[in-house]
Design a protein around this motif. Structure first.
Motif, short mmCIF file in Angstrom:
data_model
loop_
_atom_site.label_atom_id
_atom_site.label_comp_id
_atom_site.label_asym_id
_atom_site.label_seq_id
_atom_site.Cartn_x
_atom_site.Cartn_y
_atom_site.Cartn_z
N LEU A 1 39.83 34.54 44.23
CA LEU A 1 38.87 35.40 44.55
C LEU A 1 39.79 36.84 44.99
O LEU A 1 39.34 37.89 44.42
CB LEU A 1 37.94 35.10 45.60
CG LEU A 1 36.75 34.17 45.07
CD1 LEU A 1 36.02 33.71 46.08
CD2 LEU A 1 36.22 34.59 44.08
N PRO A 2 40.59 36.70 45.86
CA PRO A 2 41.33 37.98 46.32
C PRO A 2 41.97 38.78 45.23
O PRO A 2 42.05 39.79 45.08
CB PRO A 2 42.63 37.57 47.14
CG PRO A 2 41.79 36.25 47.97
CD PRO A 2 41.19 35.64 46.76
N ALA A 3 42.62 38.09 44.21
CA ALA A 3 43.32 38.72 43.20
C ALA A 3 42.14 39.64 42.19
O ALA A 3 42.48 40.58 41.85
CB ALA A 3 44.14 37.46 42.29
N LEU A 4 41.10 38.96 41.98
CA LEU A 4 40.05 39.41 41.20
C LEU A 4 39.47 40.75 41.90
O LEU A 4 39.31 41.83 41.30
CB LEU A 4 38.84 38.71 41.01
CG LEU A 4 39.05 37.42 40.03
CD1 LEU A 4 37.76 36.63 39.92
CD2 LEU A 4 39.45 37.62 38.54
N LEU A 5 39.52 40.72 43.34
CA LEU A 5 38.98 41.89 43.89
C LEU A 5 40.09 43.04 43.95
O LEU A 5 39.79 44.03 43.79
CB LEU A 5 38.73 41.54 45.26
CG LEU A 5 37.43 40.64 45.70
CD1 LEU A 5 37.38 40.27 47.08
CD2 LEU A 5 36.27 41.28 45.16
N LEU A 6 41.36 42.50 43.99
CA LEU A 6 42.55 43.60 43.98
C LEU A 6 42.54 44.11 42.72
O LEU A 6 42.87 45.47 42.54
CB LEU A 6 43.74 42.80 44.33
CG LEU A 6 43.96 42.40 45.87
CD1 LEU A 6 44.85 41.46 46.09
CD2 LEU A 6 43.97 43.74 46.49
N VAL A 7 42.28 43.31 41.54
CA VAL A 7 42.42 43.92 40.21
C VAL A 7 41.44 44.74 39.89
O VAL A 7 41.69 45.90 39.07
CB VAL A 7 42.78 42.85 39.17
CG1 VAL A 7 41.13 42.09 38.75
CG2 VAL A 7 43.25 43.42 37.85
N MET A 8 40.41 44.73 40.31
CA MET A 8 39.03 45.36 40.23
C MET A 8 39.35 46.96 40.96
O MET A 8 38.92 47.91 40.26
CB MET A 8 37.74 45.02 40.68
CG MET A 8 37.24 43.78 39.61
SD MET A 8 35.43 43.38 40.06
CE MET A 8 35.93 42.40 41.47
N GLY A 9 39.92 46.88 42.05
CA GLY A 9 40.26 47.69 42.89
C GLY A 9 41.62 48.92 42.16
O GLY A 9 41.31 49.95 42.21
N LEU A 10 42.39 48.22 41.69
CA LEU A 10 43.47 48.82 40.94
C LEU A 10 42.92 49.45 39.53
O LEU A 10 43.56 50.58 39.27
CB LEU A 10 44.61 47.81 40.77
CG LEU A 10 45.47 47.32 41.69
CD1 LEU A 10 46.34 46.23 41.50
CD2 LEU A 10 46.21 48.63 42.40
N ARG A 11 42.02 48.71 39.01
CA ARG A 11 41.51 49.25 37.90
C ARG A 11 40.63 50.53 38.02
O ARG A 11 40.63 51.75 37.28
CB ARG A 11 40.57 48.27 37.23
CG ARG A 11 40.15 48.87 35.73
CD ARG A 11 39.01 47.40 35.15
NE ARG A 11 38.70 47.90 33.83
CZ ARG A 11 38.06 46.93 33.15
NH1 ARG A 11 37.63 45.68 33.35
NH2 ARG A 11 37.93 47.11 31.76
N ARG A 12 39.82 50.70 39.12
CA ARG A 12 39.03 51.78 39.43
C ARG A 12 39.92 53.07 39.94
O ARG A 12 39.74 54.34 39.48
CB ARG A 12 38.39 51.45 40.74
CG ARG A 12 37.16 50.74 40.49
CD ARG A 12 36.00 50.95 41.38
NE ARG A 12 36.49 50.17 42.74
CZ ARG A 12 36.19 48.98 42.90
NH1 ARG A 12 35.58 48.04 42.11
NH2 ARG A 12 36.90 48.30 44.11
N ARG A 13 41.15 52.80 40.53
CA ARG A 13 42.24 53.49 40.94
C ARG A 13 42.84 54.25 39.58
O ARG A 13 43.17 55.45 39.70
CB ARG A 13 43.37 52.90 41.67
CG ARG A 13 42.59 52.79 43.24
CD ARG A 13 43.99 52.35 44.11
NE ARG A 13 43.70 52.35 45.40
CZ ARG A 13 43.56 53.26 46.35
NH1 ARG A 13 44.34 54.36 46.00
NH2 ARG A 13 43.21 53.37 47.71
#
Length: 448
Positions: free
Chosen positions: A430-442
């Motif tokens: 789960l943390p990796a999915l949240l991080l990749v979504m944040g990186l995608r938005r950035r």
């Protein structure tokens, strides 16, 4: 960037010359690995070497985990004669392959029962040369193809690597049983020639210098100019070390900004947590479920290898067609779902061989898919001025958190049982999915 990002163009990516070359370089990278681990252990066991000694010999594999220490040398140090002839990447590949051939021939000519020290030093040479070759091959892969082709490059690498594992594992064992161990290791040394021939035939990629990296180098030069009172050898050593070791870090943070760079590093450490943490308990789980070693080996070596290759190929297609972030999210979700499939298998009263086949096949498919996407992502983070150093650091970082958590896996199993353990490893994704979504938005914000 290609204008056609459809599925036809995605499949055509595998026809790129650099992608085809990557298949053979992947074979060259994978060939030495088992020859200093399980294959060599089998020879030493037959020679009557103590199990404790065989276990200690496995420490030669630490070369793969600490290769980032000499990656800056591979990045920056020209080899007399070779670099002018082949370029900085291929020259180091050829030097490493020469070390591989020499080390494997020394092992072949040795006798572990009579003089084990020769085998130990030769295995260390093979491991060090193999890790050095990995550094150079990773750098060539990143620099030889644009980012949209990195998924296909990673898939070709994984396919070649898997074929090499079969050759160095089952192939070497068969040769040793029909002839002897010396013949088997000499044959493996000859197979290194595939990598040598590939190195001589491929072209050296043109390194593109990044302005931020050049600015970092200029700052370092200005800093050293203020140390004019230092002795010349000390200034030269300081300049080289600063440029080779400090500048790659400065470059990464200056290009991405502190906050985004830290998010990237957190994601790198988190992405493979489910696979690495679960992996250490996989074989104990199979055995505790009542499967035999023959059943586990047959399913893992047949269906597991096929599905890993298929997953890697699908991952390469997804990177080209869907992009990096979408592929990473799919890979992360697949990893979580396949870990949950282990929970389902653990809860079945009579899972049978069919259940084992489905679970191992699904896990290897997800691992291959995620591997291609993840390698492509790590490749996208490097600067060609520091490719070898930065990629070696990234590839070392992503295994560290998982290995630390894996150390406590047995305690979780003993305290809560296998179903809870596999649910726990799935939740680690789960943390990796949240991080990749944040990186995608950035990334979307920066390009808007």
């Amino acid at each position: 960037m290609p204008t056609d990002r459809g599925w036809t163009a995605a499949f055509a990516a595998y026809g790129q010359p650099s992608v085809r070359s990557m298949l053979f370089l992947g074979f060259s990278a994978g060939l030495p690995f088992l020859l200093v681990f399980s294959t060599l252990s089998a020879w030493l066991t037959q020679a009557g070497i103590a199990r404790s000694t065989i276990g200690l010999l496995s420490w030669v594999g630490l070369a793969y985990s600490i290769k980032f220490f000499w990656a800056p040398v591979v990045d920056r140090l020209p080899l007399p004669g070779l670099t002018r002839w082949l370029g900085r990447r291929r020259s180091w590949m050829l030097l490493a392959q020469t070390g591989l051939i020499a080390g494997l021939c020394l092992i072949a000519m040795g006798d572990p029962a009579a003089n084990l020290s020769v085998i130990v030093w030769a295995a260390l040479l093979v491991a060090f040369s193999s890790a050095t070759q990995d550094i150079a091959i990773d750098a060539w892969r990143i620099e030889a193809a644009e980012i949209e082709f990195q998924g296909a490059m990673a898939a070709a690498y994984q396919l070649g690597y898997r074929i090499a594992l079969l050759a160095a594992g089952a192939g070497a064992l068969v040769m040793a049983s029909r002839f002897d161990w010396s013949v088997a290791y000499l044959a493996m040394a000859a197979l290194v020639g595939i990598g040598v021939l590939t190195t001589l035939l491929i072209s050296e990629p043109a390194a593109q210098l990044d302005r931020a990296a050049l600015a970092n180098e200029a700052r370092v030069s200005a800093f050293l100019d203020r140390r004019a009172h230092w002795p010349a050898p000390l200034r030269s050593a300081g300049a080289w070390l600063t440029g080779a070791v400090v500048c790659p870090f400065l470059d990464f943070f200056s290009r991405n900004g502190l906050r985004t760079a830290l998010l990237m590093l957190a994601f790198i450490g988190a992405f493979r947590l489910p696979d690495i943490t679960m992996g250490v308990m996989a074989n104990p789980f199979y055995l505790d479920m009542g499967y035999t070693l023959e059943q586990i080996a047959a399913v893992a070596k047949v269906y597991g290898v096929i599905m890993t290759i298929a997953g890697a190929a699908l991952g390469g297609l997804a990177v080209f067609r869907l992009g990096l972030f979408a592929s990473l999210m799919i890979g992360g979700v697949l990893a979580m779902l396949t870990n949950l499939s282990f929970t389902a298998l653990a809860l079945l009263p009579e899972p049978g061989i069919g259940g084992l086949t489905m679970v191992i096949s699904a896990e290897n498919l997800a691992s291959g898919f995620a591997g291609s996407a993840f390698i492509a992502y790590l490749s996208s983070l490097t600067n060609t001025l520091y490719t070898a150093t930065q990629y070696a650091l990234f590839s070392s970082l992503f295994t560290l958190p998982g290995k630390l958590l894996a150390g406590g896996s047995g305690f979780v199993v003993e305290a809560a049982g296998y179903p809870v353990f596999f649910a726990y490893t799935a939740a680690l994704g789960l943390p990796a999915l949240l991080l990749v979504m944040g990186l995608r938005r950035r990334a979307a914000t920066q390009t808007a």
